[in-house]
Design a protein around this motif. Structure first.
Motif, PDB file in Angstrom:
ATOM      1  N   ASN A 188      16.317 -42.544  40.793  1.00 31.99           N
ATOM      2  CA  ASN A 188      17.057 -41.334  41.160  1.00 31.99           C
ATOM      3  C   ASN A 188      16.390 -40.121  40.522  1.00 31.99           C
ATOM      4  N   ARG A 189      16.902 -38.948  40.854  1.00 34.73           N
ATOM      5  CA  ARG A 189      16.255 -37.721  40.389  1.00 34.73           C
ATOM      6  C   ARG A 189      16.333 -37.577  38.872  1.00 34.73           C
ATOM      7  N   LYS A 190      17.405 -38.044  38.260  1.00 33.66           N
ATOM      8  CA  LYS A 190      17.535 -37.939  36.809  1.00 33.66           C
ATOM      9  C   LYS A 190      16.467 -38.772  36.115  1.00 33.66           C
ATOM     10  N   ILE A 191      16.237 -39.994  36.594  1.00 34.00           N
ATOM     11  CA  ILE A 191      15.171 -40.827  36.031  1.00 34.00           C
ATOM     12  C   ILE A 191      13.826 -40.158  36.219  1.00 34.00           C
ATOM     13  N   ALA A 192      13.580 -39.674  37.423  1.00 32.43           N
ATOM     14  CA  ALA A 192      12.286 -39.034  37.711  1.00 32.43           C
ATOM     15  C   ALA A 192      12.042 -37.843  36.799  1.00 32.43           C
ATOM     16  N   ASN A 193      13.056 -37.004  36.614  1.00 29.46           N
ATOM     17  CA  ASN A 193      12.885 -35.816  35.764  1.00 29.46           C
ATOM     18  C   ASN A 193      12.491 -36.202  34.339  1.00 29.46           C
TER      19      ASN A 193
ATOM     20  N   THR B 197       5.112 -24.971  25.644  1.00 29.87           N
ATOM     21  CA  THR B 197       5.373 -25.503  26.984  1.00 29.87           C
ATOM     22  C   THR B 197       5.386 -27.025  26.974  1.00 29.87           C
ATOM     23  N   PHE B 198       4.455 -27.608  26.231  1.00 26.03           N
ATOM     24  CA  PHE B 198       4.389 -29.061  26.125  1.00 26.03           C
ATOM     25  C   PHE B 198       5.665 -29.618  25.498  1.00 26.03           C
ATOM     26  N   LEU B 199       6.125 -29.030  24.409  1.00 29.21           N
ATOM     27  CA  LEU B 199       7.316 -29.523  23.729  1.00 29.21           C
ATOM     28  C   LEU B 199       8.564 -29.350  24.597  1.00 29.21           C
ATOM     29  N   LEU B 200       8.651 -28.219  25.298  1.00 30.95           N
ATOM     30  CA  LEU B 200       9.800 -27.997  26.185  1.00 30.95           C
ATOM     31  C   LEU B 200       9.827 -29.019  27.308  1.00 30.95           C
ATOM     32  N   ARG B 201       8.667 -29.316  27.856  1.00 27.77           N
ATOM     33  CA  ARG B 201       8.599 -30.308  28.928  1.00 27.77           C
ATOM     34  C   ARG B 201       8.987 -31.687  28.406  1.00 27.77           C
ATOM     35  N   LEU B 202       8.577 -32.000  27.200  1.00 28.71           N
ATOM     36  CA  LEU B 202       8.903 -33.283  26.603  1.00 28.71           C
ATOM     37  C   LEU B 202      10.406 -33.416  26.391  1.00 28.71           C
ATOM     38  N   LEU B 203      11.056 -32.333  25.962  1.00 28.69           N
ATOM     39  CA  LEU B 203      12.478 -32.365  25.649  1.00 28.69           C
ATOM     40  C   LEU B 203      13.360 -32.154  26.872  1.00 28.69           C
ATOM     41  N   GLN B 204      12.917 -31.324  27.809  1.00 32.44           N
ATOM     42  CA  GLN B 204      13.753 -30.946  28.953  1.00 32.44           C
ATOM     43  C   GLN B 204      13.430 -31.725  30.219  1.00 32.44           C
ATOM     44  N   GLY B 205      12.304 -32.438  30.229  1.00 32.90           N
ATOM     45  CA  GLY B 205      11.956 -33.204  31.407  1.00 32.90           C
ATOM     46  C   GLY B 205      10.922 -32.517  32.273  1.00 32.90           C
ATOM     47  N   ASN B 206      10.614 -33.178  33.367  1.00 28.06           N
ATOM     48  CA  ASN B 206       9.490 -32.787  34.215  1.00 28.06           C
ATOM     49  C   ASN B 206       9.954 -32.467  35.640  1.00 28.06           C
ATOM     50  N   GLY B 207      11.140 -31.878  35.735  1.00 28.39           N
ATOM     51  CA  GLY B 207      11.758 -31.656  37.035  1.00 28.39           C
ATOM     52  C   GLY B 207      10.948 -30.801  37.978  1.00 28.39           C
ATOM     53  N   GLU B 208      10.269 -29.792  37.448  1.00 28.27           N
ATOM     54  CA  GLU B 208       9.489 -28.906  38.313  1.00 28.27           C
ATOM     55  C   GLU B 208       8.350 -29.673  38.995  1.00 28.27           C
TER      56      GLU B 208
ATOM     57  N   CYS C 121      14.485 -43.204  29.829  1.00 27.49           N
ATOM     58  CA  CYS C 121      15.941 -43.148  29.924  1.00 27.49           C
ATOM     59  C   CYS C 121      16.582 -44.318  29.182  1.00 27.49           C
ATOM     60  N   ASN C 122      17.819 -44.113  28.785  1.00 23.90           N
ATOM     61  CA  ASN C 122      18.566 -45.137  28.066  1.00 23.90           C
ATOM     62  C   ASN C 122      19.449 -45.899  29.045  1.00 23.90           C
ATOM     63  N   MET C 123      18.890 -46.946  29.642  1.00 19.09           N
ATOM     64  CA  MET C 123      19.621 -47.839  30.551  1.00 19.09           C
ATOM     65  C   MET C 123      20.270 -47.061  31.698  1.00 19.09           C
TER      66      MET C 123
ATOM     67  N   ALA D 211      23.281 -38.326  39.579  1.00 22.95           N
ATOM     68  CA  ALA D 211      21.824 -38.287  39.371  1.00 22.95           C
ATOM     69  C   ALA D 211      21.048 -38.289  40.685  1.00 22.95           C
ATOM     70  N   MET D 212      21.704 -37.970  41.774  1.00 24.60           N
ATOM     71  CA  MET D 212      21.063 -38.048  43.080  1.00 24.60           C
ATOM     72  C   MET D 212      20.136 -36.843  43.310  1.00 24.60           C
ATOM     73  N   PRO D 213      19.219 -36.931  44.282  1.00 32.41           N
ATOM     74  CA  PRO D 213      19.096 -37.966  45.304  1.00 32.41           C
ATOM     75  C   PRO D 213      18.312 -39.171  44.819  1.00 32.41           C
ATOM     76  N   LEU D 214      18.302 -40.208  45.640  1.00 32.72           N
ATOM     77  CA  LEU D 214      17.422 -41.343  45.419  1.00 32.72           C
ATOM     78  C   LEU D 214      16.000 -40.967  45.831  1.00 32.72           C
ATOM     79  N   ILE D 215      15.025 -41.550  45.136  1.00 33.13           N
ATOM     80  CA  ILE D 215      13.611 -41.285  45.422  1.00 33.13           C
ATOM     81  C   ILE D 215      12.893 -42.629  45.523  1.00 33.13           C
ATOM     82  N   ALA D 216      12.069 -42.780  46.530  1.00 31.04           N
ATOM     83  CA  ALA D 216      11.172 -43.933  46.625  1.00 31.04           C
ATOM     84  C   ALA D 216       9.737 -43.410  46.685  1.00 31.04           C
TER      85      ALA D 216
END
Length: 541
Positions: free
Chosen positions: A331-336, A357-368, A447-449, A457-462
């Motif tokens: 899902n999108r949450k896992i991907a981010n 920028t590197f630290l923010l991406r590490l902490l906030q995710g890679n959504g962009e 992610c933690n389980m 956490a949608m959408p689903l992604i394949a």
């Protein structure tokens, strides 16, 4: 007919990738005159290393010690031999492995540090091993600046030699053969945009890479006894110049070419939407929390496939399928949280040395970046339900291979296992996730389980993932001076090979698996070895 252009120096280096650059720089710094030739354009100076993420394998490094990681040469060598299934009777690969493990921290890390290459303090833990134990401790050192952070400081130093007249550097020069006179190697010949050329020197160094850029060559040596027939479609994560032609030319002179059937391919290749060449692919760093399924949408369960443990096992398992590609469903949450791409292009914070920028991406995710791939990469599909996702997966491949009912059942079973809680969970993927999260560097990006079907956490992604060719583990057999050996085990005078062209050392120092980070390091180490031998007159008549 145009005249043949002639170049002459003490040493001719064929290939301006990392191994060739290091060889040339060490020779030039010792006062030698060098001609360096490369088939690519000057904009691609540095070869595949320029495009790489820049991970390097070191043993008992300052970074490991600062992080409280206890490592040793004995432990690293034990890991290397076991993981690569390296046979001590395979003399030159084994000796090169010993040499590299013993000397990589001083002769590679130390040498690079003296040339303004910086190593990030955190150490990654790759190739832990699945059924076969891999790295017992974290050893994946990240160069601050990615591959560019290695290549650009060396280019600056080589430029100074070029301006002084000690280095002649010629791009768009394709070498077609090794030149002999009186039975002795004296240079090479080939063609450029301006016509034919000859280059002569007292020694010739082959630094032209392996075979991963030529899929016809890859298919020719594909280990069919292990993986069956090669995939109908593969992606190219190497460069077109890595076509194995110089290996063929060396073999014509009697050189012993070994272990080409051993190759370091990746399981998670996706198509580049702005390809530089046919089948240009990107290698994803496989996320750990998605459900990994085969071409029919059935989950791999024996064992479940999880990234960071065993790259060869992933490729091996997928190549046992009738159709040799796979999907990760998330899902999108896992991907981010977990999505990452190998290489310099899609790691701009590290490449451009932007720490905040590197630290923010590490902490906030890679959504962009996730959104960028959803919008542009043809191997990504999204949906609000599993049934809709299966339809889009089938539309992408032009088949009806994915059974929506079975895919939904596999996902539901996985999610139900997570819902039971840590005391009752019984799934090897979940055990692996719990394991990697014990190490801080992985916990921040795992992610933690996380359930797959989660309304929040949608959408689903394949993501459809294909086998991507990257590096050759075999090559020209060389001794510990990087002198090319013939099939009787004797050196061919005046001829040397370095980097991927010699299987990073000895014609295959990794065995059948690599502990990762050893490829760039192998280029630096073998280049220094060859230059040291030439500077001292070993193997040169």
């Amino acid at each position: 007919m145009s005249e043949t252009t002639k170049y002459e120096a003490e040493v001719v280096v064929i290939g301006a990738g990392l191994a060739g650059m290091v060889t040339a720089l060490e020779l030039l710094d010792a006062g030698k005159r060098v001609v360096m030739l490369d088939a690519a354009t000057r904009e691609r100076y540095g070869g595949l290393a320029l495009l790489s993420f820049g991970g390097m394998f070191f043993v008992d490094s300052p970074e490991q010690r600062k992080n409280g990681i206890k490592d040793s040469v004995d432990l690293a060598m034990s890991d290397w031999v076991r993981y690569g299934d390296l046979d001590p009777d395979d003399v030159w690969p084994f000796r090169w492995a010993e040499a590299y493990v013993n000397r990589c921290t001083e002769e590679v890390r130390g040498w690079l540090a003296e040339r303004d290459v910086s190593i990030f303090r955190a150490v990654g833990w790759t190739e832990r091993g699945y059924f076969v134990p891999g790295n017992s401790v974290p050893r994946f050192h990240i160069v601050w600046g990615t591959g560019e952070g290695i290549v650009l400081p060396l280019i600056e130093r080589l430029d100074a030699h070029e301006k002084s007249g000690k280095l002649e550097l010629h791009f768009d020069h394709r070498v077609d053969g090794i030149t002999q006179e009186g039975g002795q190697v004296v240079g090479c010949h080939g063609a450029s945009n301006a016509g034919s050329f000859e280059a002569k020197g007292d020694a010739v160094v082959i630094a032209a890479g392996g075979i991963a850029g030529d899929h016809d060559k890859v298919r020719e040596v594909w280990p069919r006894d292990q993986w069956g027939e090669p995939p109908e479609h593969m992606l190219n994560g190497s460069i077109l110049e890595a076509d194995g032609k110089l290996l063929d030319r060396a073999q014509e002179l009697g050189a012993n070419i070994t272990h080409l059937e051993k190759m370091w391919n990746y399981a998670a290749g996706v198509r580049h939407w702005e390809p530089l060449f046919p089948n240009h692919g990107l290698s994803l760093v496989p996320a750990k929390s998605p459900v990994w399924v085969n071409y029919q949408g059935r989950r791999f369960v024996d064992p479940p496939l999880v990234g960071a443990y065993d790259t060869l096992m992933l490729v091996d398992r997928i190549c046992q399928e009738k159709k040799k590609y796979s999907w990760q469903v998330m899902n999108r949450k896992i991907a981010n949280k977990e999505f990452a791409v190998s290489g310099a292009e899609f790691n701009p914070a590290v490449r451009d040395k932007k720490m905040l920028t590197f630290l923010l991406r590490l902490l906030q995710g890679n959504g962009e970046q996730v959104q960028e791939f959803i919008d542009h990469c043809p191997d990504f599909v999204t949906a609000s339900t599993v049934g809709e996702l299966a339809d889009k997966m089938n539309a992408l491949t032009g088949t009806q291979d994915v059974d929506a009912v079975l895919l939904e059942r596999d996902i539901a079973d996985y999610d139900a296992n997570i819902a039971r809680g840590p005391k009752l969970q019984n799934d090897d993927q979940l055990r692996r996730i719990a394991h990697v999260r014990q190490y801080l560097g992985d916990r921040l990006r795992t992610c933690n389980m996380a359930r797959i079907v989660d309304p929040d956490a949608m959408p689903l992604i394949a993501i459809r993932m294909q086998i991507l060719t990257r590096k050759s583990l075999g090559g020209i057999q060389v001794d510990l001076d990087a002198k090319v050996l013939n099939q009787q085990g004797d050196p061919i005078p005046n001829l040397f090979a370095v980097g991927e062209a010699c299987g990073f050392g000895g014609g295959g120092m990794h065995g059948k698996r690599a502990l990762e980070g050893t490829f760039l390091g192998g280029c630096v180490y073998s280049g220094r070895v060859a230059a040291r031998a030439i500077n001292s007159g070993h193997g040169v008549r």
